[in-house]
Design an enzyme around this catalytic site. Sequence first.
Site, PDB file in Angstrom:
ATOM      1  N   LYS A 209       0.845  -1.197   0.000  1.00 43.58           N
ATOM      2  CA  LYS A 209       0.000   0.000   0.000  1.00 43.58           C
ATOM      3  C   LYS A 209       0.884   1.253   0.000  1.00 43.58           C
ATOM      4  O   LYS A 209       0.686   2.167  -0.764  1.00 43.58           O
ATOM      5  CB  LYS A 209      -0.916  -0.033   1.222  1.00 43.58           C
ATOM      6  CG  LYS A 209      -1.891   1.098   1.276  1.00 43.58           C
ATOM      7  CD  LYS A 209      -2.827   0.959   2.459  1.00 43.58           C
ATOM      8  CE  LYS A 209      -3.617   2.247   2.622  1.00 43.58           C
ATOM      9  NZ  LYS A 209      -4.489   2.247   3.781  1.00 43.58           N
ATOM     10  N   GLU A 215      10.598  -4.730   4.245  1.00 48.78           N
ATOM     11  CA  GLU A 215      10.632  -6.140   3.850  1.00 48.78           C
ATOM     12  C   GLU A 215      10.287  -6.297   2.371  1.00 48.78           C
ATOM     13  O   GLU A 215      10.976  -6.978   1.608  1.00 48.78           O
ATOM     14  CB  GLU A 215       9.619  -6.947   4.688  1.00 48.78           C
ATOM     15  CG  GLU A 215       9.951  -7.076   6.169  1.00 48.78           C
ATOM     16  CD  GLU A 215       9.416  -5.928   7.012  1.00 48.78           C
ATOM     17  OE1 GLU A 215       9.093  -4.847   6.455  1.00 48.78           O
ATOM     18  OE2 GLU A 215       9.338  -6.104   8.240  1.00 48.78           O
ATOM     19  N   GLY A 269      -4.731  -1.853   5.234  1.00 50.91           N
ATOM     20  CA  GLY A 269      -3.926  -3.010   4.826  1.00 50.91           C
ATOM     21  C   GLY A 269      -4.535  -4.346   5.226  1.00 50.91           C
ATOM     22  O   GLY A 269      -4.663  -5.262   4.412  1.00 50.91           O
ATOM     23  N   ARG A 270      -4.958  -4.465   6.490  1.00 50.97           N
ATOM     24  CA  ARG A 270      -5.433  -5.775   6.962  1.00 50.97           C
ATOM     25  C   ARG A 270      -6.852  -6.100   6.505  1.00 50.97           C
ATOM     26  O   ARG A 270      -7.380  -7.163   6.815  1.00 50.97           O
ATOM     27  CB  ARG A 270      -5.312  -5.870   8.483  1.00 50.97           C
ATOM     28  CG  ARG A 270      -5.924  -4.721   9.254  1.00 50.97           C
ATOM     29  CD  ARG A 270      -5.484  -4.728  10.709  1.00 50.97           C
ATOM     30  NE  ARG A 270      -5.961  -3.576  11.451  1.00 50.97           N
ATOM     31  CZ  ARG A 270      -5.333  -2.399  11.486  1.00 50.97           C
ATOM     32  NH1 ARG A 270      -4.225  -2.220  10.793  1.00 50.97           N
ATOM     33  NH2 ARG A 270      -5.828  -1.403  12.195  1.00 50.97           N
ATOM     34  N   GLU A 355      -4.023  -6.221  15.448  1.00 51.52           N
ATOM     35  CA  GLU A 355      -3.515  -4.926  14.982  1.00 51.52           C
ATOM     36  C   GLU A 355      -4.628  -3.871  15.078  1.00 51.52           C
ATOM     37  O   GLU A 355      -4.358  -2.682  15.232  1.00 51.52           O
ATOM     38  CB  GLU A 355      -2.995  -5.038  13.536  1.00 51.52           C
ATOM     39  CG  GLU A 355      -2.095  -3.889  13.119  1.00 51.52           C
ATOM     40  CD  GLU A 355      -1.330  -4.137  11.819  1.00 51.52           C
ATOM     41  OE1 GLU A 355      -0.183  -4.605  11.869  1.00 51.52           O
ATOM     42  OE2 GLU A 355      -1.880  -3.841  10.746  1.00 51.52           O
ATOM     43  N   HIS A 386      -3.958 -32.481  18.883  1.00 51.58           N
ATOM     44  CA  HIS A 386      -2.755 -33.233  19.255  1.00 51.58           C
ATOM     45  C   HIS A 386      -1.616 -32.305  19.660  1.00 51.58           C
ATOM     46  O   HIS A 386      -0.461 -32.730  19.731  1.00 51.58           O
ATOM     47  CB  HIS A 386      -2.325 -34.121  18.082  1.00 51.58           C
ATOM     48  CG  HIS A 386      -3.314 -35.206  17.800  1.00 51.58           C
ATOM     49  ND1 HIS A 386      -3.287 -36.419  18.434  1.00 51.58           N
ATOM     50  CD2 HIS A 386      -4.405 -35.229  16.991  1.00 51.58           C
ATOM     51  CE1 HIS A 386      -4.294 -37.169  18.005  1.00 51.58           C
ATOM     52  NE2 HIS A 386      -4.997 -36.461  17.128  1.00 51.58           N
ATOM     53  N   LYS A 514       9.883  -0.467  13.839  1.00 47.24           N
ATOM     54  CA  LYS A 514      10.401  -0.195  12.483  1.00 47.24           C
ATOM     55  C   LYS A 514      11.460   0.897  12.559  1.00 47.24           C
ATOM     56  O   LYS A 514      12.527   0.803  11.948  1.00 47.24           O
ATOM     57  CB  LYS A 514       9.280   0.312  11.562  1.00 47.24           C
ATOM     58  CG  LYS A 514       8.278  -0.710  11.128  1.00 47.24           C
ATOM     59  CD  LYS A 514       7.312  -0.053  10.120  1.00 47.24           C
ATOM     60  CE  LYS A 514       6.062  -0.883   9.901  1.00 47.24           C
ATOM     61  NZ  LYS A 514       5.042  -0.207   9.094  1.00 47.24           N
TER      62      LYS A 514
END
Length: 547
Positions: A209, A215, A269-270, A355, A386, A514
């Site tokens: 965005k 990254e 974004g999310r 977030e 399990h 960041k």
Amino acid sequence: MTLNKHNPLSLKSWTLLEKKFEALAKKKIVDYFSEDANRTEKFSKQWESFYVDYSKNLLDEETLDLLVSMAEEAGLKQAITVYFGGAKINETENRAVLHTALRKLNNQPILVDEEDIGPKIEKLKNQMYDFADRVISGSWKGHSGKSIRHIVNIGIGGSDLGPVMVTEALEYYKNHLQITFVSNVEGDHVEEVIKTVDPETTLFVIVSKSFTTQETLSNANTLRKWFLKNAPESGIANHFVAVSTNQKKVTEFGIPEDNIFPMYDWVGGRFSLWSTVGISICLAVGPKHFDDLLLGAGKMDDHFQHTDFKDNIPVLLSLITVWYNNFWGVETEAIIPYSQYLKSLPAYLQQAIMESNGKGTDRNGDTIGYQTGNIIWGASGTNAQHAFFQLMHQGTKMIPADFIGFAKPLHSGNDHHDKLMSNFFAQTQALMQGKNAETVRGELKAEGKSEAQIERLLPFKVFEGNRPSNTLFIDQLSPRNLGSLIALYEHRIFVQGIVWNIFSYDQWGVELGKQLANNIYKDFDSGNIEHHDPSTQGLINHYKKFR
Ligand code: F6P
């Protein structure tokens, strides 16, 4: 118009709920069932392909009424109108929150800065669908004339988790294109991806965005460098496309204008998988299935917007979370999809929920004196059984859980589904009912154990039960039902944010790390590390021995 501001602790219903908690604290879920033969009918909802059972919870009808009153008192009705209407409810970033506009089922205009965003949405959707059709059909060619066979999605956070989760979830509906996701800045991650790609037949989709994320930009640059070692510069136009709001930065990166899929700042974004950020999904399953995903979400939006709170699935489930979080002091919530296709749903929801609602400052700017966002975790059943179910059944913590399952499998012709479903039902039953000493004693006796052996083993084999869960039971895993399921959780986030009086759509909490990472990165070479705390200096010095 914007969201109202209140203090949840001052709501009349909040105080009544505190009293209600005191009155009910000792009561067991099974007691509610013995008192009311119709509890299952009263505490379940059928909506479209969804059967939602929330009867296995520590509450009665009055509690639910009080929770609904709390939502009303908190101004939820007006807040929903404001949210869907395009007001800038993300106040700290001065943005509207309009992922819902991307799957709107009617033509009513939505104005952002006095402009109807409908035509823009249609245009971008058509651009994405047209592109996907060309890549899928093979008419979009790589630089040497071969068709694209492999898509590499480069993005992180919301530009990765949604596309990853949905692409995996819709594996059954996928076409021939291979889809790989690279997100982490770790060089080993991108190097492993490089091992799998062919410069003639791979399409790199850079999704960011902001187009400033460390990254994503690092991975994109590394992949571009690798590509140019194996292909001509002119090939960039055949092999790189980008999704971003930041056209300037994308152009500087060298991507031609025709290969840019814009997005807008009113999509967080999310919550962006419904936008051009979902391009890898669209490539993987084709526009028709992508459209069904949008349709399912749109249907859930309609349900959320127009259904009375007492029958409103996202509202009810959201309020049940508030009940445990704020009145029972419960900290976490598990999400257990009984579908391997949904194995990434817990990770996706971790970002979406944590977030959004992991906030300690309220909408007035004041420090919060009550609990907000809970901790989300989980894994696919039966694998989870399990792994961590021991703690859920016999540990000292109460962990309300959402069990998500599908009545019909996608592949038929084997007997696995009955086994899966029996586990799906058994676990919520076991969590609620537990197993008392008398039953354990009887079982051990039947096994031929001596009295002494029984007495020794007994306490370890008792399950106290009384552990709450919701069951979201859906007819089948389809793009449409998946769309509805994701939208259901999105609206739960919204409702909680309203009740807790927080801003759910910013994420300032990710910025400090960041910022410090950028400083430390520079200091590796500058050698000037004295301004860091002693522990961090020690870590940097240790790292320097390996650089
Ligand atoms: O981690 C913070 C965040 O801003 C997320 O909200 C977002 O989804 C992610 O980074 C990626 O951001 P972008 O799409 O701008 O690269």
